[in-house]
Enzyme design. Structure first.
Site, PDB file in Angstrom:
ATOM      1  N   LYS A 116       0.824  -1.215   0.000  1.00  0.00           N
ATOM      2  CA  LYS A 116       0.000   0.000   0.000  1.00  0.00           C
ATOM      3  C   LYS A 116       0.854   1.258   0.000  1.00  0.00           C
ATOM      4  O   LYS A 116       0.585   2.216  -0.737  1.00  0.00           O
ATOM      5  CB  LYS A 116      -0.957  -0.016   1.203  1.00  0.00           C
ATOM      6  N   SER A 117       1.899   1.268   0.823  1.00  0.00           N
ATOM      7  CA  SER A 117       2.762   2.449   0.895  1.00  0.00           C
ATOM      8  C   SER A 117       3.417   2.733  -0.453  1.00  0.00           C
ATOM      9  O   SER A 117       3.488   3.881  -0.907  1.00  0.00           O
ATOM     10  CB  SER A 117       3.842   2.245   1.963  1.00  0.00           C
ATOM     11  N   GLY A 174      -5.357   7.879   5.517  1.00  0.00           N
ATOM     12  CA  GLY A 174      -4.478   8.885   6.083  1.00  0.00           C
ATOM     13  C   GLY A 174      -3.235   9.109   5.246  1.00  0.00           C
ATOM     14  O   GLY A 174      -2.732  10.237   5.148  1.00  0.00           O
ATOM     15  N   SER A 221       7.626   9.284  11.807  1.00  0.00           N
ATOM     16  CA  SER A 221       6.466   9.232  10.917  1.00  0.00           C
ATOM     17  C   SER A 221       6.929   9.281   9.474  1.00  0.00           C
ATOM     18  O   SER A 221       7.391  10.326   8.996  1.00  0.00           O
ATOM     19  CB  SER A 221       5.504  10.396  11.192  1.00  0.00           C
ATOM     20  N   GLN A 239       4.975   9.174   6.985  1.00  0.00           N
ATOM     21  CA  GLN A 239       4.036  10.000   6.226  1.00  0.00           C
ATOM     22  C   GLN A 239       4.411  11.473   6.306  1.00  0.00           C
ATOM     23  O   GLN A 239       4.389  12.183   5.288  1.00  0.00           O
ATOM     24  CB  GLN A 239       2.618   9.771   6.733  1.00  0.00           C
ATOM     25  N   ASP A 245       2.076  -0.940  11.749  1.00  0.00           N
ATOM     26  CA  ASP A 245       0.772  -1.377  11.257  1.00  0.00           C
ATOM     27  C   ASP A 245       0.468  -2.825  11.608  1.00  0.00           C
ATOM     28  O   ASP A 245      -0.675  -3.273  11.468  1.00  0.00           O
ATOM     29  CB  ASP A 245       0.694  -1.201   9.734  1.00  0.00           C
ATOM     30  N   ARG A 283      -5.997   1.814  18.044  1.00  0.00           N
ATOM     31  CA  ARG A 283      -5.833   0.370  17.900  1.00  0.00           C
ATOM     32  C   ARG A 283      -5.454  -0.331  19.203  1.00  0.00           C
ATOM     33  O   ARG A 283      -5.691  -1.537  19.339  1.00  0.00           O
ATOM     34  CB  ARG A 283      -4.807   0.063  16.796  1.00  0.00           C
TER      35      ARG A 283
END
Length: 448
Positions: free
Chosen positions: A27-28, A104, A177, A179, A329, A360
């Protein structure tokens, strides 16, 4: 993107999982492949792209800003995606709000993309995404000159008005992070001068690898203060042919299922093994998992191998906190593995779990406790007392809170439970792994 209706599903033991499975594209990497191809001049081709809702939200946003993105179906169901880019600096003003769904990653990286372009975009998302704070991305992008107006708490809906030329900055990440790091680097692509990000704790490096492959002037320096990533704008990106490896975060569910369900023997094909993503494998091996790498190779600049996992007795451990960035994750399914280990597992160092699609830590505490697994909550993780390989009691209905990883993790738990485990809503699984339940049916011989 219209919301899906809740789709409850009951999971009961089905016996051993055996056979071969191919997980969706990472996905990344899929998000980044689309974005960088959209900023290149010319046509890029992407094979193995994850076709989940999150990545499709990125594709839709890039189309709204001028990129041409199409899927060429080869008749086998595994098509190649073709992206005709607009070039760095060539994004067009979107005429509609950019709907990020539950993603996100899409939101934060696209905020960086728009921050250094002379356009304005409004970001919206579903209820889960709209509850997640964006302040960590807003702060450095505002330093670069972007004007960002967010809802209370730094949340969606928010509007980004880019500045061109933007201001290059030197930015030290206050919290690990990938992201936020990527958002700043992406903004730096269209910013004259050198933009630097300092990582005191290394995070996944897909952006650095892929930007280099597209021709960006990017350097990485390892220092006593951490990694310093520097990018020089204004960049010119060249189109590429990209093959996306299988997502290790999706492979994680089969690694745990194969470990806990007696008699299981699974081969997971083409899994990306970037060293910034292999924390779960390291943790499971510390617990005694039987995981073997087969045919290691390099695909598109990323290390890849098939993984074979066989049932093995697991022993509780104290999970090394320094593994957290490389498995953030995967913590929900690691908690599930701990539920079947012998002893008391302590898994901490994962503050970021509080601000994912759901909280989570709280979600998995509630889910596992409802299934009869003794747990203790900490601000940054859980302590879990396992069954030493016996079935957990089960018998609960799990509130997944629109979180795909909670849904899949508790589905794995239900495969070795004394009573069925009901997932209240399996529809969020489509955000990252649309074929998860079909793959489960094949591995358990339960196809109809």
């Amino acid at each position: 993107m219209p919301p899906s209706l809740p789709a409850p599903i009951e999971i009961s033991p089905r016996g051993a999982l055996t056979g071969r499975v191919r997980v969706p594209g990472d996905k990344s990497i899929s998000h980044r492949a689309l974005m960088f191809a959209a900023l290149a001049v010319g046509t890029s081709r992407i094979e193995g792209l994850l076709e989940g809702h999150d990545v499709l939200a990125t594709a839709a946003a890039l189309r709204a800003m001028g990129a041409t993105i199409d899927r060429d179906d080869d008749g086998t169901g595994s098509g190649t995606w073709r992206v005709d880019g607009v070039g760095v600096g060539g994004l067009l003003q979107p005429e509609i709000a950019l709907d990020m769904g539950n993603s996100g990653t899409s939101t934060r990286l696209l905020m960086g993309l728009i921050a250094s372009h002379p356009i304005t975009a409004t970001f919206v998302g579903d209820a889960s995404l709209s509850a997640r704070p964006m302040a960590r991305a807003i702060e450095p992008l505002a330093r670069m000159g972007a004007a960002i107006t967010a809802s209370p708490g730094g949340r969606l809906p928010l509007m980004v008005r880019g500045l061109c030329p933007a201001i290059p900055i030197n930015y030290t990440l206050p919290v690990a992070s990938a992201q936020v790091k990527s958002a700043v680097l992406i903004a730096g692509l269209n910013t004259r001068g050198i933009t630097r990000v300092v990582e005191p704790v290394a995070t996944r490096d897909h952006s650095e690898r892929m930007l280099t492959g597209f021709g960006a002037a990017l350097t990485v320096e390892q220092t006593n203060h951490g990694r310093i990533i520097s990018i020089t704008g204004e960049a010119e990106l060249a189109p590429q042919a990209i093959t996306v490896p299988g997502d290790p975060s999706s492979a994680a569910f089969w690694l745990v299922a194969g470990s806990i369900v007696p008699g299981s023997d699974i081969r997971i094909a083409n899994v990306g093994l970037n060293p910034t993503r292999t924390g779960l494998i390291a943790a499971l091996r510390l617990m005694g998992a039987d995981i073997t790498e087969i045919d290691p190779r390099t695909v598109g600049g990323e290390p890849v191998a098939d993984l074979r996992v066989r049932h093995a007795p697991l022993t509780a451990i104290e999970v090394p906190p320094d593994l957290a960035p490389s498995m953030i994750d995967e913590y929900p399914v690691l908690f599930v593995a701990a539920a079947f280990a012998a002893g008391h597992t302590l898994a901490r160092g994962a503050h970021e779990l509080r601000v994912k699609e759901s909280d989570r830590i709280a979600a998995m505490l509630t889910a596992l406790t409802a299934c009869g697994v003794p747990c203790e909550e900490f601000p940054d993780g859980l302590a879990i007392t396992g069954t030493a390989g016996e079935a957990i009691p089960g018998g609960a209905t799990i509130a997944t809170l629109l979180d795909h990883r909670v849904a899949m993790s508790m589905a794995v738990a239900g495969l070795h439970a004394a009573r069925p485990v009901t997932i209240d809503d399996a529809s969020p699984v489509a955000t990252s792994y649309p074929g998860f339940f079909a793959s489960l049916d094949r591995l358990t011989g339960d196809e109809t």
